[in-house]
Design a protein around this motif. Structure first.
Motif, mmCIF file in Angstrom:
data_model
loop_
_atom_site.group_PDB
_atom_site.id
_atom_site.type_symbol
_atom_site.label_atom_id
_atom_site.label_comp_id
_atom_site.label_asym_id
_atom_site.label_seq_id
_atom_site.Cartn_x
_atom_site.Cartn_y
_atom_site.Cartn_z
ATOM 1 N N UNK A 36 0.846 -1.197 0.000
ATOM 2 C CA UNK A 36 0.000 0.000 0.000
ATOM 3 C C UNK A 36 0.884 1.251 0.000
ATOM 4 N N UNK A 37 0.487 2.230 -0.819
ATOM 5 C CA UNK A 37 1.187 3.511 -0.849
ATOM 6 C C UNK A 37 0.482 4.481 0.096
ATOM 7 N N UNK A 62 5.602 10.433 0.727
ATOM 8 C CA UNK A 62 4.977 9.244 0.123
ATOM 9 C C UNK A 62 5.855 8.032 0.414
ATOM 10 N N UNK A 63 5.266 7.003 1.019
ATOM 11 C CA UNK A 63 6.028 5.810 1.409
ATOM 12 C C UNK A 63 5.281 4.555 0.977
ATOM 13 N N UNK A 64 6.050 3.501 0.735
ATOM 14 C CA UNK A 64 5.482 2.174 0.457
ATOM 15 C C UNK A 64 6.513 1.130 0.837
ATOM 16 N N UNK A 65 6.076 0.141 1.600
ATOM 17 C CA UNK A 65 6.977 -0.932 1.998
ATOM 18 C C UNK A 65 8.153 -0.446 2.810
ATOM 19 N N UNK A 66 7.957 0.620 3.574
ATOM 20 C CA UNK A 66 9.029 1.147 4.400
ATOM 21 C C UNK A 66 9.998 2.043 3.663
ATOM 22 N N UNK A 67 9.792 2.275 2.368
ATOM 23 C CA UNK A 67 10.685 3.107 1.569
ATOM 24 C C UNK A 67 10.023 4.428 1.214
ATOM 25 N N UNK A 68 10.798 5.503 1.262
ATOM 26 C CA UNK A 68 10.295 6.829 0.880
ATOM 27 C C UNK A 68 10.335 6.951 -0.632
ATOM 28 N N UNK A 69 9.175 7.228 -1.233
ATOM 29 C CA UNK A 69 9.068 7.357 -2.684
ATOM 30 C C UNK A 69 9.174 8.806 -3.144
#
Length: 586
Positions: A36-37, A62-69
């Motif tokens: 999920x984003x 914006x993050x997804x899977x613990x990573x900053x997008x």
């Protein structure tokens, strides 16, 4: 009537068919959280709610899977002056937003950045409320994305043994966030990301793995809350105050709202997760509404009712009588003392202070600047006594021993009184000089101590001078534009809200003004700097008066602040803790 199959299964005949349990697919369960984003957003504003307040800054991550997008950040010109107390809190000034884009230009860029993502905010109703209002105001459709509130989730996952409260700064420390909340949008959004990830680790222990499960877990409503929903039936959709009472009629909780029915309904939904409030709901048997003419009247009535009933489930404003004051006594050789009540003796007061420690810090600041006596003896001219150790240290001119006449001592008293009520420059300059000398000598802890004492005095004096200025007016009448195009009118006497009314859109205000003046409360001033109302009530009125668009109709008295008063030191106060005392790295 069936045959048992190998493996313990049982086959039934067509006449006795049992529905089979079917495990749902992952698609039916919703996307797992790591796919999920999320867009974590934080706003800085000029006030508590639209339309009276505007957005000054937007920050989002914006993050997804613990990573900053990606990140989104911009200052926003709110179109109105930023109140001084907001500038002190956030550091955002009118000059900073003067060249920034307006919300009409920023909003489409933010909606594009957040499109298709789950919105996350700390106290989401605040931030989402401002964004929804901006969308409605400028003709943009609200995307309708799911919204997750980290405050609500934290209340379900963390106990008071783990954290004393659910403020962002507290949770950021608990989860060891790399970002420190600073009342700036992007920094707070980054800290909220770390809090969100910490909460995800906690919620996994409850078997929550998907977005749908997370939303359901966050918004769970207790059976007791569902059972008490009928208490909101029949409440008016109008501004006012509501009182939760038990079966004996005891007031359990007092609150306010611009829409009584909608606010009380929220107590019986998943958005209400405070343990103490859930406990209150279990005891409540009735909700008593008090409709008010304006939101300002509702805010003031709430304060008065809390002070009157002292409901056990209200945490703030219950005991205004317990506040402490610093008093400059009236005697031949005045001194500073800490008292609980303001008397009719003509003394000068500073406060109120929530605790003795802060009151003592303010007194220490004065004693560092002026040689005011610190003993508690009742001194009389012509009756000398032995001086104390402070005289030998040069910190007191020993009026007790006759080394300083009442006239000479009176100059120090006048300087202290002036610092409390008017010109604060001599006190500030003396303490800042001492702080600079201590810092130059690398005595940083002592310098910080004096800085903290000065900050306490400046805050208390600035607050007192603002409140006393309004409290000195026999009558002040003002009007503020209402959301629907009408007007809200308030009559203030000696700092106390004496009357309020609302003028409908398109109506002539004259008859409404005459009516509210004729029916307004008669107010007789008492002693002290707040002669007719609590400091909190007068501050409520001041915040209302400082709203954009407020118009003064009548002022009977002088409403102004000292040119060189404590309020002129807000910039110093804002920067006092920006750079800690530390050794040079050269």
């Amino acid at each position: 009537m069936g045959t048992r199959l190998e493996g313990g299964q049982r086959m039934t005949t067509a006449h006795h068919r049992v529905p089979r349990a079917v495990q749902g697919t992952f698609d039916e369960l919703g996307p797992p959280l790591h796919e999920v984003t999320f867009v974590v957003v934080d706003l800085e504003t000029t006030g508590n709610s639209p339309p009276g307040a505007g957005i000054t800054e937007i920050g989002a991550v914006k993050v997804r899977g613990g990573q900053v997008l990606g990140e989104f950040h911009t200052l926003v010109d709110p179109g109105t002056p930023i109140p001084p107390f907001i500038t002190v809190l956030t550091g955002i000034t009118d000059q900073m937003v003067a060249g920034a884009p307006g919300i009409a230009d920023v909003l489409p860029r933010f909606l594009e950045f957040a499109g298709g993502s789950v919105l996350v905010a700390h106290n989401a109703p605040f931030d989402v409320g401002f964004l929804k209002h901006a969308c409605a105001q400028h003709g943009y459709a609200w995307p309708g994305s799911p919204v997750l509130d980290t405050v609500q989730l934290a209340r379900k996952l963390l106990t008071r043994d783990e954290v004393p409260n659910y403020k962002l700064a507290t949770l950021a420390r608990y989860f060891r966030s790399a970002s420190v909340p600073a009342h700036r949008a992007l920094a707070d959004a980054r800290a909220t990301v770390d809090v969100l990830h910490g909460l995800f680790e906690r919620v996994a222990g409850f078997g929550v793995q998907t977005l749908d499960e997370l939303i359901e877990f966050s918004a769970a409503v207790s059976s007791e809350q569902r059972r008490k929903r009928y208490l909101a039936d029949g409440l008016p959709q109008a501004p006012g105050v509501y009182l939760f009472t038990d079966e004996r009629g005891e007031v359990l909780y007092v609150g306010k709202s611009s829409n009584l029915r909608n606010r009380v309904r929220q107590y019986f939904t998943g958005s209400e997760n405070r343990p103490r409030i859930r406990e209150m709901i279990a005891l409540a048997e009735r909700v008593v509404p008090i409709v008010c003419a304006t939101p300002l009247e509702a805010e003031v009535r709430e304060l008065r009712l809390i002070a009157e009933h002292k409901p056990r489930y209200n945490r703030r404003s219950r005991f205004p009588e317990r506040a402490l004051w610093v008093k400059l006594t009236v005697e031949p050789f005045p001194r500073l003392s800490i008292v609980r009540r303001v008397a009719t003796d003509g003394a000068t007061y500073l406060g109120p202070f929530p605790g003795r420690r802060l009151a003592e810090q303010a007194i220490h600041a004065v004693h560092e600047a002026f040689p005011l006596r610190q003993c508690t003896l009742r001194l009389r001219p012509g009756r000398p006594v032995s001086p104390c150790a402070l005289a030998g240290m040069g910190r007191c001119n020993a009026p007790c021993a006759g080394q300083e006449s009442p006239q000479e001592y009176a100059r120090h008293v006048a300087a202290v009184r002036e610092a409390m009520t008017g010109d604060i420059r001599p006190l500030v300059e003396r303490l800042l000089g001492r702080i600079e000398r201590l810092s130059a000598a690398q005595r940083y802890e002592e310098a910080a101590t004096h800085r903290d004492r000065l900050a306490v005095f400046v805050r208390a004096a600035a607050r007192m001078q603002r409140v006393a200025a309004l409290s000195g007016c026999r009558q002040l009448v003002a009007a503020a534009p209402a959301f629907d195009g009408g007007w809200e009118i308030a009559v203030v006497r000696y700092g106390r809200l004496a009357g309020a009314t609302r003028v409908p859109p398109g109506a002539a205000p004259g008859p409404y003004l005459d009516a509210v003046l004729a029916t307004a409360e008669t107010v007789l001033p008492g002693p002290g700097p707040t002669p007719a109302a609590s400091v909190e009530e007068t501050e409520c009125v001041l915040r209302w008066l400082e709203q954009p668009g407020v118009r003064l109709i009548e002022v009977d008295g002088t409403w102004c602040s000292p040119v060189h008063g404590a309020g002129s030191r807000w910039e110093w106060l804002r920067n006092a803790y920006a750079t800690p005392f530390q050794p040079s790295r050269d």
